[in-house]
Design a protein around this motif. Structure first.
Motif, PDB file in Angstrom:
ATOM      1  N   ALA A 157      42.875  42.220  42.611  1.00  0.00           N
ATOM      2  CA  ALA A 157      44.037  43.108  42.639  1.00  0.00           C
ATOM      3  C   ALA A 157      45.279  42.308  43.011  1.00  0.00           C
ATOM      4  CB  ALA A 157      43.806  44.230  43.655  1.00  0.00           C
ATOM      5  N   GLY A 158      46.331  42.446  42.208  1.00  0.00           N
ATOM      6  CA  GLY A 158      47.583  41.752  42.473  1.00  0.00           C
ATOM      7  C   GLY A 158      47.631  40.332  41.953  1.00  0.00           C
ATOM      8  N   GLU A 159      46.575  39.856  41.301  1.00  0.00           N
ATOM      9  CA  GLU A 159      46.535  38.492  40.767  1.00  0.00           C
ATOM     10  C   GLU A 159      46.457  38.549  39.242  1.00  0.00           C
ATOM     11  OE1 GLU A 159      46.738  35.653  42.339  1.00  0.00           O
ATOM     12  OE2 GLU A 159      46.438  36.183  44.444  1.00  0.00           O
ATOM     13  N   SER A 160      47.191  37.669  38.588  1.00  0.00           N
ATOM     14  CA  SER A 160      47.188  37.658  37.125  1.00  0.00           C
ATOM     15  C   SER A 160      46.103  36.759  36.556  1.00  0.00           C
ATOM     16  CB  SER A 160      48.562  37.208  36.599  1.00  0.00           C
ATOM     17  OG  SER A 160      48.875  35.908  37.089  1.00  0.00           O
ATOM     18  N   ARG A 161      45.761  35.662  37.234  1.00  0.00           N
ATOM     19  CA  ARG A 161      44.773  34.743  36.701  1.00  0.00           C
ATOM     20  C   ARG A 161      43.381  35.104  37.225  1.00  0.00           C
ATOM     21  NH1 ARG A 161      45.453  28.719  38.452  1.00  0.00           N
ATOM     22  NH2 ARG A 161      43.575  28.685  37.154  1.00  0.00           N
ATOM     23  N   PRO A 162      42.331  34.801  36.469  1.00  0.00           N
ATOM     24  CA  PRO A 162      40.964  35.125  36.928  1.00  0.00           C
ATOM     25  C   PRO A 162      40.496  34.166  38.015  1.00  0.00           C
ATOM     26  CG  PRO A 162      40.886  33.993  34.829  1.00  0.00           C
ATOM     27  CD  PRO A 162      42.341  34.225  35.119  1.00  0.00           C
ATOM     28  N   TYR A 163      39.512  34.619  38.769  1.00  0.00           N
ATOM     29  CA  TYR A 163      38.885  33.810  39.811  1.00  0.00           C
ATOM     30  C   TYR A 163      37.396  33.690  39.521  1.00  0.00           C
ATOM     31  CZ  TYR A 163      42.947  33.534  42.857  1.00  0.00           C
ATOM     32  OH  TYR A 163      44.174  33.240  43.371  1.00  0.00           O
ATOM     33  N   ARG A 164      36.802  32.641  40.083  1.00  0.00           N
ATOM     34  CA  ARG A 164      35.377  32.382  39.876  1.00  0.00           C
ATOM     35  C   ARG A 164      34.677  32.294  41.218  1.00  0.00           C
ATOM     36  NH1 ARG A 164      34.047  27.076  36.617  1.00  0.00           N
ATOM     37  NH2 ARG A 164      35.031  26.167  38.466  1.00  0.00           N
ATOM     38  N   MET A 165      33.454  32.811  41.270  1.00  0.00           N
ATOM     39  CA  MET A 165      32.657  32.766  42.493  1.00  0.00           C
ATOM     40  C   MET A 165      31.182  32.707  42.110  1.00  0.00           C
ATOM     41  SD  MET A 165      32.629  35.514  45.647  1.00  0.00           S
ATOM     42  CE  MET A 165      32.042  36.893  44.649  1.00  0.00           C
ATOM     43  N   ARG A 166      30.447  31.772  42.694  1.00  0.00           N
ATOM     44  CA  ARG A 166      29.008  31.703  42.467  1.00  0.00           C
ATOM     45  C   ARG A 166      28.290  32.476  43.561  1.00  0.00           C
ATOM     46  NH1 ARG A 166      26.256  26.305  40.470  1.00  0.00           N
ATOM     47  NH2 ARG A 166      27.609  26.991  38.754  1.00  0.00           N
ATOM     48  N   VAL A 167      27.510  33.472  43.158  1.00  0.00           N
ATOM     49  CA  VAL A 167      26.829  34.377  44.076  1.00  0.00           C
ATOM     50  C   VAL A 167      25.330  34.114  43.989  1.00  0.00           C
ATOM     51  CG1 VAL A 167      26.542  36.779  44.765  1.00  0.00           C
ATOM     52  CG2 VAL A 167      28.644  36.062  43.627  1.00  0.00           C
ATOM     53  N   ASP A 168      24.699  33.833  45.126  1.00  0.00           N
ATOM     54  CA  ASP A 168      23.253  33.597  45.126  1.00  0.00           C
ATOM     55  C   ASP A 168      22.465  34.803  45.619  1.00  0.00           C
ATOM     56  OD1 ASP A 168      23.845  33.526  47.797  1.00  0.00           O
ATOM     57  OD2 ASP A 168      23.321  31.422  48.092  1.00  0.00           O
ATOM     58  N   ASP A 169      23.128  35.961  45.665  1.00  0.00           N
ATOM     59  CA  ASP A 169      22.460  37.206  46.018  1.00  0.00           C
ATOM     60  C   ASP A 169      21.643  37.691  44.821  1.00  0.00           C
ATOM     61  OD1 ASP A 169      21.656  39.668  46.900  1.00  0.00           O
ATOM     62  OD2 ASP A 169      23.654  40.585  46.798  1.00  0.00           O
ATOM     63  N   PRO A 170      20.322  37.919  44.963  1.00  0.00           N
ATOM     64  CA  PRO A 170      19.516  38.368  43.810  1.00  0.00           C
ATOM     65  C   PRO A 170      20.034  39.645  43.172  1.00  0.00           C
ATOM     66  CG  PRO A 170      18.100  37.697  45.637  1.00  0.00           C
ATOM     67  CD  PRO A 170      19.498  37.710  46.164  1.00  0.00           C
ATOM     68  N   ALA A 171      20.649  40.530  43.971  1.00  0.00           N
ATOM     69  CA  ALA A 171      21.138  41.801  43.420  1.00  0.00           C
ATOM     70  C   ALA A 171      22.356  41.609  42.526  1.00  0.00           C
ATOM     71  CB  ALA A 171      21.479  42.762  44.553  1.00  0.00           C
ATOM     72  N   PRO A 174      31.191  50.716  35.727  1.00  0.00           N
ATOM     73  CA  PRO A 174      31.971  51.009  34.517  1.00  0.00           C
ATOM     74  C   PRO A 174      31.515  52.311  33.867  1.00  0.00           C
ATOM     75  CG  PRO A 174      30.387  49.244  34.118  1.00  0.00           C
ATOM     76  CD  PRO A 174      30.369  49.510  35.591  1.00  0.00           C
ATOM     77  N   LEU A 175      32.440  52.976  33.203  1.00  0.00           N
ATOM     78  CA  LEU A 175      32.120  54.228  32.522  1.00  0.00           C
ATOM     79  C   LEU A 175      31.197  53.949  31.335  1.00  0.00           C
ATOM     80  CD1 LEU A 175      35.630  55.899  32.480  1.00  0.00           C
ATOM     81  CD2 LEU A 175      33.714  56.392  34.011  1.00  0.00           C
ATOM     82  N   PRO A 176      30.283  54.862  31.031  1.00  0.00           N
ATOM     83  CA  PRO A 176      29.413  54.651  29.865  1.00  0.00           C
ATOM     84  C   PRO A 176      30.242  54.538  28.591  1.00  0.00           C
ATOM     85  CG  PRO A 176      28.639  56.484  31.218  1.00  0.00           C
ATOM     86  CD  PRO A 176      29.991  56.107  31.724  1.00  0.00           C
ATOM     87  N   GLY A 177      29.773  53.717  27.693  1.00  0.00           N
ATOM     88  CA  GLY A 177      30.479  53.523  26.438  1.00  0.00           C
ATOM     89  C   GLY A 177      29.981  52.276  25.756  1.00  0.00           C
ATOM     90  N   PRO A 178      30.614  51.881  24.671  1.00  0.00           N
ATOM     91  CA  PRO A 178      30.211  50.654  23.975  1.00  0.00           C
ATOM     92  C   PRO A 178      30.266  49.480  24.929  1.00  0.00           C
ATOM     93  CG  PRO A 178      31.777  51.897  22.652  1.00  0.00           C
ATOM     94  CD  PRO A 178      31.720  52.566  24.007  1.00  0.00           C
ATOM     95  N   ALA A 179      29.234  48.652  24.910  1.00  0.00           N
ATOM     96  CA  ALA A 179      29.178  47.511  25.822  1.00  0.00           C
ATOM     97  C   ALA A 179      30.301  46.540  25.482  1.00  0.00           C
ATOM     98  CB  ALA A 179      27.833  46.788  25.686  1.00  0.00           C
ATOM     99  N   ALA A 180      31.036  46.155  26.533  1.00  0.00           N
ATOM    100  CA  ALA A 180      32.123  45.181  26.348  1.00  0.00           C
ATOM    101  C   ALA A 180      31.524  43.789  26.275  1.00  0.00           C
ATOM    102  CB  ALA A 180      33.122  45.280  27.518  1.00  0.00           C
ATOM    103  N   ALA A 181      32.176  42.952  25.527  1.00  0.00           N
ATOM    104  CA  ALA A 181      31.717  41.555  25.434  1.00  0.00           C
ATOM    105  C   ALA A 181      31.870  40.897  26.787  1.00  0.00           C
ATOM    106  CB  ALA A 181      32.547  40.807  24.385  1.00  0.00           C
ATOM    107  N   ALA A 182      30.828  40.146  27.168  1.00  0.00           N
ATOM    108  CA  ALA A 182      30.846  39.484  28.483  1.00  0.00           C
ATOM    109  C   ALA A 182      31.169  38.007  28.332  1.00  0.00           C
ATOM    110  CB  ALA A 182      29.484  39.658  29.163  1.00  0.00           C
ATOM    111  N   GLY A 183      32.032  37.648  27.411  1.00  0.00           N
ATOM    112  CA  GLY A 183      32.396  36.240  27.233  1.00  0.00           C
ATOM    113  C   GLY A 183      33.217  35.764  28.407  1.00  0.00           C
ATOM    114  N   LEU A 184      33.183  34.444  28.643  1.00  0.00           N
ATOM    115  CA  LEU A 184      33.911  33.881  29.759  1.00  0.00           C
ATOM    116  C   LEU A 184      35.400  33.919  29.462  1.00  0.00           C
ATOM    117  CD1 LEU A 184      31.676  30.799  30.557  1.00  0.00           C
ATOM    118  CD2 LEU A 184      31.637  33.071  31.590  1.00  0.00           C
ATOM    119  N   PRO A 185      36.231  34.129  30.513  1.00  0.00           N
ATOM    120  CA  PRO A 185      37.683  34.161  30.290  1.00  0.00           C
ATOM    121  C   PRO A 185      38.195  32.776  29.973  1.00  0.00           C
ATOM    122  CG  PRO A 185      37.186  34.309  32.631  1.00  0.00           C
ATOM    123  CD  PRO A 185      35.887  34.376  31.898  1.00  0.00           C
TER     124      PRO A 185
END
Length: 206
Positions: A148-162, A195-206
């Motif tokens: 929120a409030g940022e224009s560029r994307p951020y990256r984070m590696r999460v090792d949580d199985p969930a 996310p709301l149900p609907g057509p699956a959005a492409a999960a390509g990297l930014p």
């Protein structure tokens, strides 16, 4: 023992210490900083700006270190060989690599030793990429986020199985802390809205 043997013993002894001492220092620092693997470690995931390629300058800025570093090392080795400094130069690189690695490892741990809480931030999950475990990483999922409030994307590696089950487009709340000297880390997250149900959005990297 001949005089020549005594004269050569000193340089050989110094070379042996030079070869062995830096790795020993590195291993001693690593052993001193290690934590009990059986203890449940608190999550601490670095949150960093993701590389964005929008122009030729961005491509050059991303790849330049990988291209120029080998060229620079080759040039330095050529100059050192021409001037007779090659042995001393290689010895210096050996020492700098091991002691620099030990210093970087210690700085990384001390930076995380005193963390300062910062306000939680809302984020949208833009993309997710599974990362297989390796000898250097426990693996997990690379999340690409819009804060929120940022224009560029951020990256984070999460090792949580969930984390692998969180769908792209989910709205998250990230609990953040700041390092002692640098960096922002995430200690946990909450899925605020799916996310709301609907057509699956492409999960390509930014």
């Amino acid at each position: 023992m001949s005089a020549d043997a005594r004269v050569g013993e000193g340089p050989r002894s110094r070379a042996l210490w030079l070869a062995l001492l830096p790795p020993l220092v590195f291993m001693a620092v690593r052993w001193g900083l290690r934590v009990d693997d059986g203890a449940a470690a608190e999550p601490l995931w670095p949150l960093e700006p993701a590389p964005v390629v929008e122009s030729v300058a961005d491509v050059w800025a991303y790849f330049a270190p990988w291209l120029l570093t080998p060229v620079g090392l080759i040039a330095l080795a050529w100059i050192a060989k021409r001037r007779g400094w090659l042995a001393r130069g290689l010895a210096g690189i050996w020492v700098v690599l091991w002691l620099g690695g030990a210093a970087a490892m210690a700085a990384r741990e001390f930076n995380r030793a005193q963390l300062e809480p910062v306000p939680a931030v809302q984020a949208e999950l833009l993309a997710a990429r599974p990362v297989a475990p390796s000898t250097r990483s426990a693996g997990g999922v690379d999340w690409y986020l819009r804060l929120a409030g940022e224009s560029r994307p951020y990256r984070m590696r999460v090792d949580d199985p969930a984390a692998a089950g969180v769908p792209v487009g989910a709205q998250l709340s990230l609990q953040r802390v700041r390092g002692r000297w640098w960096g922002v880390f995430v200690r946990g997250y909450t899925v605020e809205r799916l996310p709301l149900p609907g057509p699956a959005a492409a999960a390509g990297l930014p």
